[in-house]
Motif scaffolding. Structure first.
Motif, short mmCIF file in Angstrom:
data_model
loop_
_atom_site.label_atom_id
_atom_site.label_comp_id
_atom_site.label_asym_id
_atom_site.label_seq_id
_atom_site.Cartn_x
_atom_site.Cartn_y
_atom_site.Cartn_z
N CYS A 1 0.82 -1.21 0.00
CA CYS A 1 0.00 0.00 0.00
C CYS A 1 0.85 1.26 0.00
O CYS A 1 0.57 2.20 -0.75
CB CYS A 1 -0.93 0.00 1.21
N GLY A 2 1.87 1.29 0.84
CA GLY A 2 2.73 2.46 0.88
C GLY A 2 3.46 2.68 -0.43
O GLY A 2 3.57 3.81 -0.92
N VAL B 1 4.03 5.64 -5.60
CA VAL B 1 4.13 5.61 -7.06
C VAL B 1 3.05 6.48 -7.69
O VAL B 1 3.32 7.28 -8.61
CB VAL B 1 4.03 4.15 -7.56
N HIS B 2 1.81 6.36 -7.21
CA HIS B 2 0.71 7.16 -7.78
C HIS B 2 0.89 8.65 -7.51
O HIS B 2 0.61 9.48 -8.38
CB HIS B 2 -0.63 6.68 -7.23
N ALA B 3 1.36 9.00 -6.31
CA ALA B 3 1.55 10.41 -5.99
C ALA B 3 2.63 11.03 -6.87
O ALA B 3 2.47 12.14 -7.39
CB ALA B 3 1.91 10.56 -4.51
N LEU B 4 3.74 10.33 -7.04
CA LEU B 4 4.83 10.85 -7.86
C LEU B 4 4.41 10.95 -9.32
O LEU B 4 4.81 11.88 -10.03
CB LEU B 4 6.06 9.94 -7.73
N HIS B 5 3.61 9.99 -9.75
CA HIS B 5 3.20 9.98 -11.15
C HIS B 5 2.17 11.06 -11.45
O HIS B 5 2.13 11.61 -12.56
CB HIS B 5 2.63 8.60 -11.50
N ALA B 6 1.33 11.36 -10.44
CA ALA B 6 0.24 12.32 -10.66
C ALA B 6 0.69 13.77 -10.59
O ALA B 6 0.01 14.67 -11.06
CB ALA B 6 -0.87 12.08 -9.65
N SER B 7 1.84 13.99 -9.98
CA SER B 7 2.35 15.36 -9.82
C SER B 7 3.80 15.43 -10.30
O SER B 7 4.60 14.55 -10.02
CB SER B 7 2.26 15.79 -8.35
N GLU C 1 -14.71 8.95 3.88
CA GLU C 1 -14.83 8.32 2.56
C GLU C 1 -13.61 8.59 1.68
O GLU C 1 -13.22 7.76 0.88
CB GLU C 1 -16.09 8.83 1.85
N SER C 2 -13.01 9.76 1.84
CA SER C 2 -11.85 10.11 1.01
C SER C 2 -10.53 9.62 1.60
O SER C 2 -9.47 9.81 1.00
CB SER C 2 -11.78 11.63 0.80
N GLY C 3 -10.59 8.99 2.79
CA GLY C 3 -9.40 8.37 3.34
C GLY C 3 -8.74 9.11 4.49
O GLY C 3 -7.70 8.65 5.00
N PHE C 4 -9.30 10.22 4.93
CA PHE C 4 -8.70 10.97 6.04
C PHE C 4 -9.11 10.34 7.38
O PHE C 4 -10.26 9.96 7.57
CB PHE C 4 -9.12 12.44 6.01
N ALA C 5 -8.13 10.24 8.28
CA ALA C 5 -8.39 9.68 9.60
C ALA C 5 -9.38 10.57 10.36
O ALA C 5 -9.28 11.80 10.33
CB ALA C 5 -7.09 9.56 10.39
N ILE C 6 -10.32 9.93 11.04
CA ILE C 6 -11.27 10.65 11.88
C ILE C 6 -10.78 10.55 13.32
O ILE C 6 -10.51 9.46 13.82
CB ILE C 6 -12.69 10.05 11.75
N ALA D 1 -5.01 2.80 -2.92
CA ALA D 1 -3.73 3.52 -2.93
C ALA D 1 -3.77 4.68 -3.91
O ALA D 1 -3.28 5.79 -3.61
CB ALA D 1 -2.59 2.57 -3.27
N ALA D 2 -4.36 4.47 -5.07
CA ALA D 2 -4.46 5.54 -6.06
C ALA D 2 -5.36 6.66 -5.55
O ALA D 2 -5.04 7.86 -5.71
CB ALA D 2 -5.00 4.99 -7.38
N GLN D 3 -6.46 6.31 -4.91
CA GLN D 3 -7.39 7.31 -4.39
C GLN D 3 -6.74 8.14 -3.28
O GLN D 3 -6.90 9.36 -3.23
CB GLN D 3 -8.65 6.62 -3.88
#
Length: 463
Positions: A12-13, A18-24, A407-412, A446-448
């Motif tokens: 997951c990490g 990989v997705h973060a680096l690729h998206a920006s 829903e978007s993945g942020f810790a509550i 992971a992508a989300q």
């Protein structure tokens, strides 16, 4: 420029990075992994060739939009690999390392990998400051977003009184601990607590070492994971059972609907596995429709039955386990473990077999805990988890499956308010989706999460 710290360098990490680096084209990622091995994580670090993936190669791509990615990679190294091949997990670990290496080269210095333990995450003091990650090395990292990708915890101790067994060398709490099985002598009787996929892996390892002693595996129901088809083939597309369209949200009626669908499908020559697979895409929706009492009922009464049909064993593993059972080298019993007590250099286990009121004893030289990960974060001894709980930055869900997450993945947090800087990816989100352990679900997640971590950067650019 956005800086994202990702704590946990497993599946997951790694994919979040990989997705973060690729998206920006400007974001920087700091990947923190205590073991120093980035990519495989615990799940795919095993070097044992008898530890197989429990999903065929054709379904194991790291990228949802490129389903053949892993298969092509594997076939470049071994032309005999097919869509239905069940490869060793260590091979998949090498694949993840190659995925990370490719993105590292492309990112041109925007990825930093740190071999250290994250001890704490200090939240921003005000709107002008950023979160700070404190490492075991003493370094303090000020970042924009933090992603928790810490994977599974160790299994809980068995639910029996502690008679001093937990500290004995004859009790193996972590079956994945490097060299743990080296302590098991050739002819020693072994007790395994749990009868799932981890038990199968441990037994396969012992068999590969020519272990000749008796092995007894005990679980509450004595159920073994069902096997994948052999030879494997992609499941035919099926709509979810029609009975689920009007499902009332109860665990009992869900069971009846699935049983009825399997029964009717069998009459038409359709494999039961296709029925189970047909609800994979809607499992999160089914879980959300259950209220809290029904979820508790499912977890208490039906979870074991769901796990053995949903999380299946590779055909090679299933065949080997069947041979060991037939030769009486392995016994799998259903029942309730009543006690574990030190005895003669080993441990004496007392259990009550399922359907009997008469306890039985088993003298084991080694006891191996294969109960699966402890999902109650309140018992997690990791300093980071305890620090976040104490600070109220994270909160356990009411079913003790993991963490409360938006829903978007942020810790509550403990106050019920989602964080704007701390995200969660991986098994700790079980309470949100229930199914949160397999590659198809986790690669999407992971992508989300990567895009959620970068969302404020995109907003800043627009403004």
């Amino acid at each position: 420029m956005t800086t994202i710290a990702i704590i946990g360098g497993g599946f997951c990490g790694t994919l979040t990075a990989v997705h973060a680096l690729h998206a920006s084209s400007t974001a920087r990622v700091v990947l923190i992994e205590r073991s120093g091995r980035f990519g495989p994580g615990l799940a795919y670090s095993t070097p044992a060739p008898v530890h197989f993936l429990n999903v065929p190669a054709g379904n194991m791509s790291a990228f949802e939009d490129d389903p053949g990615h892993f298969l092509r990679w594997a076939q470049e190294r071994d032309a005999t690999v097919t869509t239905g091949s069940f490869l060793p997990r260590g091979v998949y670990g090498q694949y993840l390392q190659s995925v990370l290496a490719a993105e590292r080269a492309r990112a041109g210095g925007r990825l930093r990998e740190i071999a250290a333990d994250a001890l704490s995450i200090l939240p921003p003091k005000d709107t002008t400051t950023r979160p700070t990650v404190v490492l075991s090395s003493g370094e303090r990292l000020e970042v924009d977003r933090v992603v928790l990708a810490i994977g599974n915890a160790l299994p809980p101790h068995p639910p029996v009184p502690d008679h001093g067994c937990w500290t004995l060398p004859s009790y193996l709490h972590n079956p994945w601990d490097a060299g743990a099985l080296d302590r098991v002598l050739h002819d020693e009787p072994v007790l395994i607590i749990g009868a799932g996929l981890t038990m199968m892996d441990v037994v396969m390892s012992l068999a590969a070492r020519d272990h000749g002693g008796r092995i007894l595996a005990i679980s509450r129901h004595g159920l073994l994971p069902r096997p994948h088809r052999s030879p494997s083939k992609p499941p035919s597309h099926r709509d979810p059972p029609a009975g689920l369209r009007s499902w009332d949200g109860s665990a009992r009626s869900l069971l009846h609907a699935l049983r009825d669908a399997v029964r009717r499908s069998a009459g038409r020559g359709t494999d039961w596995r296709d029925v189970v697979t047909s609800i994979r895409g809607i499992t999160p929706d089914l879980w959300k429709k259950m209220d809290a009492p029904e979820r508790e009922r499912f977890l208490a009464r039906l979870r074991s039955y769901w796990d053995v049909v949903r999380h299946r064993a590779a055909p090679e593993t299933n065949a080997a386990i069947a041979d060991l059972i037939a030769s009486r080298r392995l016994s799998v019993r259903g029942g309730r473990l009543m006690s574990l007590k030190p005895s003669g250099g080993g441990i004496e286990a007392t259990f009550r077999p399922r359907g009997s009121s008469i306890p039985q004893a088993f003298q084991a030289a080694r006891v191996i805990n294969c109960l699966g990960p402890d999902t109650d974060v309140r018992r997690d001894p990791a300093p980071l988890v305890q620090q976040l709980l104490a600070a109220g930055s994270i909160a356990p869900d009411q079913h003790a499956l993991g963490l409360e997450v938006s829903e978007s993945g942020f810790a509550i947090g403990a106050d019920g308010v989602p964080s704007n800087s701390l995200l969660v990816v991986g098994p700790m989100r079980r309470a949100q989706h229930w199914e949160n352990t397999a590659v198809p679900e986790l690669r999407r997640q992971a992508a989300q999460v990567a895009h959620a971590a970068l969302a404020f950067e995109a907003a800043a650019k627009k403004s």
